[in-house]
Write a protein that holds these residues in place. Sequence first.
Motif, PDB file in Angstrom:
ATOM      1  N   MET A   1       0.832  -1.193   0.000  1.00  0.00           N
ATOM      2  CA  MET A   1       0.000   0.000   0.000  1.00  0.00           C
ATOM      3  C   MET A   1       0.873   1.251   0.000  1.00  0.00           C
ATOM      4  N   ASP A   2       1.990   1.209   0.759  1.00  0.00           N
ATOM      5  CA  ASP A   2       2.872   2.375   0.819  1.00  0.00           C
ATOM      6  C   ASP A   2       3.361   2.772  -0.566  1.00  0.00           C
ATOM      7  N   GLU A   3       3.763   1.765  -1.372  1.00  0.00           N
ATOM      8  CA  GLU A   3       4.286   2.071  -2.695  1.00  0.00           C
ATOM      9  C   GLU A   3       3.214   2.685  -3.591  1.00  0.00           C
ATOM     10  N   HIS A   4       1.968   2.179  -3.501  1.00  0.00           N
ATOM     11  CA  HIS A   4       0.882   2.743  -4.299  1.00  0.00           C
ATOM     12  C   HIS A   4       0.596   4.180  -3.885  1.00  0.00           C
ATOM     13  N   ILE A   5       0.600   4.435  -2.578  1.00  0.00           N
ATOM     14  CA  ILE A   5       0.330   5.789  -2.099  1.00  0.00           C
ATOM     15  C   ILE A   5       1.446   6.731  -2.513  1.00  0.00           C
ATOM     16  N   LEU A   6       2.699   6.264  -2.410  1.00  0.00           N
ATOM     17  CA  LEU A   6       3.813   7.097  -2.840  1.00  0.00           C
ATOM     18  C   LEU A   6       3.706   7.424  -4.323  1.00  0.00           C
ATOM     19  N   SER A   7       3.302   6.421  -5.124  1.00  0.00           N
ATOM     20  CA  SER A   7       3.122   6.648  -6.558  1.00  0.00           C
ATOM     21  C   SER A   7       2.059   7.700  -6.806  1.00  0.00           C
ATOM     22  N   LEU A   8       0.965   7.626  -6.044  1.00  0.00           N
ATOM     23  CA  LEU A   8      -0.106   8.612  -6.185  1.00  0.00           C
ATOM     24  C   LEU A   8       0.393   9.996  -5.798  1.00  0.00           C
ATOM     25  N   LYS A   9       1.182  10.079  -4.707  1.00  0.00           N
ATOM     26  CA  LYS A   9       1.727  11.361  -4.270  1.00  0.00           C
ATOM     27  C   LYS A   9       2.584  11.983  -5.369  1.00  0.00           C
ATOM     28  N   HIS A  10       3.464  11.155  -5.976  1.00  0.00           N
ATOM     29  CA  HIS A  10       4.336  11.675  -7.033  1.00  0.00           C
ATOM     30  C   HIS A  10       3.524  12.161  -8.218  1.00  0.00           C
ATOM     31  N   LYS A  11       2.459  11.420  -8.569  1.00  0.00           N
ATOM     32  CA  LYS A  11       1.602  11.820  -9.683  1.00  0.00           C
ATOM     33  C   LYS A  11       0.936  13.160  -9.386  1.00  0.00           C
ATOM     34  N   LEU A  12       0.425  13.308  -8.173  1.00  0.00           N
ATOM     35  CA  LEU A  12      -0.259  14.547  -7.830  1.00  0.00           C
ATOM     36  C   LEU A  12       0.721  15.703  -7.738  1.00  0.00           C
ATOM     37  N   PRO A  75       6.224   2.860  21.609  1.00  0.00           N
ATOM     38  CA  PRO A  75       7.670   2.583  21.653  1.00  0.00           C
ATOM     39  C   PRO A  75       8.190   2.198  20.274  1.00  0.00           C
ATOM     40  N   LEU A  76       9.449   2.507  20.018  1.00  0.00           N
ATOM     41  CA  LEU A  76      10.033   2.315  18.697  1.00  0.00           C
ATOM     42  C   LEU A  76       9.941   0.872  18.221  1.00  0.00           C
ATOM     43  N   GLU A  77      10.287  -0.082  19.074  1.00  0.00           N
ATOM     44  CA  GLU A  77      10.269  -1.479  18.641  1.00  0.00           C
ATOM     45  C   GLU A  77       8.856  -1.928  18.281  1.00  0.00           C
ATOM     46  N   GLN A  78       7.882  -1.487  19.062  1.00  0.00           N
ATOM     47  CA  GLN A  78       6.493  -1.830  18.758  1.00  0.00           C
ATOM     48  C   GLN A  78       6.059  -1.175  17.451  1.00  0.00           C
ATOM     49  N   ALA A  79       6.495   0.074  17.234  1.00  0.00           N
ATOM     50  CA  ALA A  79       6.144   0.783  16.005  1.00  0.00           C
ATOM     51  C   ALA A  79       6.742   0.086  14.781  1.00  0.00           C
ATOM     52  N   LYS A  80       7.981  -0.400  14.896  1.00  0.00           N
ATOM     53  CA  LYS A  80       8.621  -1.090  13.775  1.00  0.00           C
ATOM     54  C   LYS A  80       7.874  -2.376  13.423  1.00  0.00           C
ATOM     55  N   PHE A  81       7.318  -3.038  14.463  1.00  0.00           N
ATOM     56  CA  PHE A  81       6.582  -4.273  14.218  1.00  0.00           C
ATOM     57  C   PHE A  81       5.211  -3.983  13.620  1.00  0.00           C
ATOM     58  N   LYS A  82       4.518  -2.985  14.186  1.00  0.00           N
ATOM     59  CA  LYS A  82       3.151  -2.694  13.734  1.00  0.00           C
ATOM     60  C   LYS A  82       3.139  -1.955  12.408  1.00  0.00           C
ATOM     61  N   TYR A  83       4.153  -1.107  12.185  1.00  0.00           N
ATOM     62  CA  TYR A  83       4.273  -0.338  10.940  1.00  0.00           C
ATOM     63  C   TYR A  83       5.658  -0.620  10.346  1.00  0.00           C
ATOM     64  N   PRO A  84       5.850  -1.790   9.725  1.00  0.00           N
ATOM     65  CA  PRO A  84       7.186  -2.204   9.273  1.00  0.00           C
ATOM     66  C   PRO A  84       7.770  -1.349   8.157  1.00  0.00           C
ATOM     67  N   SER A  85       6.938  -0.602   7.441  1.00  0.00           N
ATOM     68  CA  SER A  85       7.454   0.224   6.359  1.00  0.00           C
ATOM     69  C   SER A  85       8.308   1.353   6.910  1.00  0.00           C
ATOM     70  N   GLN A  86       9.345   1.746   6.146  1.00  0.00           N
ATOM     71  CA  GLN A  86      10.166   2.898   6.530  1.00  0.00           C
ATOM     72  C   GLN A  86       9.360   4.188   6.478  1.00  0.00           C
ATOM     73  N   GLY A 219       8.218   7.239  15.124  1.00  0.00           N
ATOM     74  CA  GLY A 219       8.464   6.983  13.708  1.00  0.00           C
ATOM     75  C   GLY A 219       8.846   8.237  12.947  1.00  0.00           C
ATOM     76  N   SER A 220       9.174   9.318  13.644  1.00  0.00           N
ATOM     77  CA  SER A 220       9.423  10.588  12.956  1.00  0.00           C
ATOM     78  C   SER A 220      10.705  10.523  12.151  1.00  0.00           C
ATOM     79  N   ARG A 221      10.726  11.367  11.108  1.00  0.00           N
ATOM     80  CA  ARG A 221      11.914  11.409  10.266  1.00  0.00           C
ATOM     81  C   ARG A 221      12.775  12.601  10.674  1.00  0.00           C
TER      82      ARG A 221
END
Length: 221
Positions: A1-12, A75-86, A219-221
């Motif tokens: 889903m992340d890749e599809h959303i990113l593709s949509l973002k780039h298109k927009l 917590p970071l470890e829980q976030a990485k498990f629940k939201y594995p995407s970067q 999960g902040s960048r």
Amino acid sequence: MDEHILSLKHKLNHDVASNSVNTNLSQTAVPNQANSVAEKDTVLRIGDELIPLEWRAILDGQMEVSVPKSFSLMPLEQAKFKYPSQHRPEVIYTSLDGTVNITFNRTETFLAVDELSEFVEQMADVLRSVQPIRNWMGTEMIVNRSGLPIGLIRFVAAGVDTNLYNEMLLFVYEGQVAMGTFNCMESDREEWLSVAENTVQSLHIVPFSSDSPFEKGVGSR
């Protein structure tokens, strides 16, 4: 889903690159309404229990939202498990048992407010094509009580071991699209709907003079 959303973002991004960004629809009045928003709803009733609410500053302190006081940053470890995407959300608030989550994230998409409705429908099309949808509840454009235009997408999707109710919030601040989500188990949906509604209605832009501290999620960048 992340890749599809990113593709949509780039298109927009490409589609609106030649357009001037116009964010004056309702949003210029938001800072003047923030104080009245903050006065509303200090508790919510969930079943027989009263849940205290607390204001949290998000997105580098530029916005505030009211969430249950018992919710904490995941917590970071829980976030990485629940939201594995970067591309996991910048801010993830979760209930004590981790079954109810409220997240916020900025995108790299720049959009005029009057283009938000079209963006919401395009995002809905992406979600329907990539998510294991069990119950599609549709989209809606609202203006919340602070005057912030928000696009809502609601659906139930299959999770690992149970169906999950999802409510996606899309809004524009300073020309940039931001995304919020509320999710819980489908079986708990009726119980937690008031928290989802409070999240949508309480979201507001912080006046520039505010010195409120802000929290950045795990999960902040």
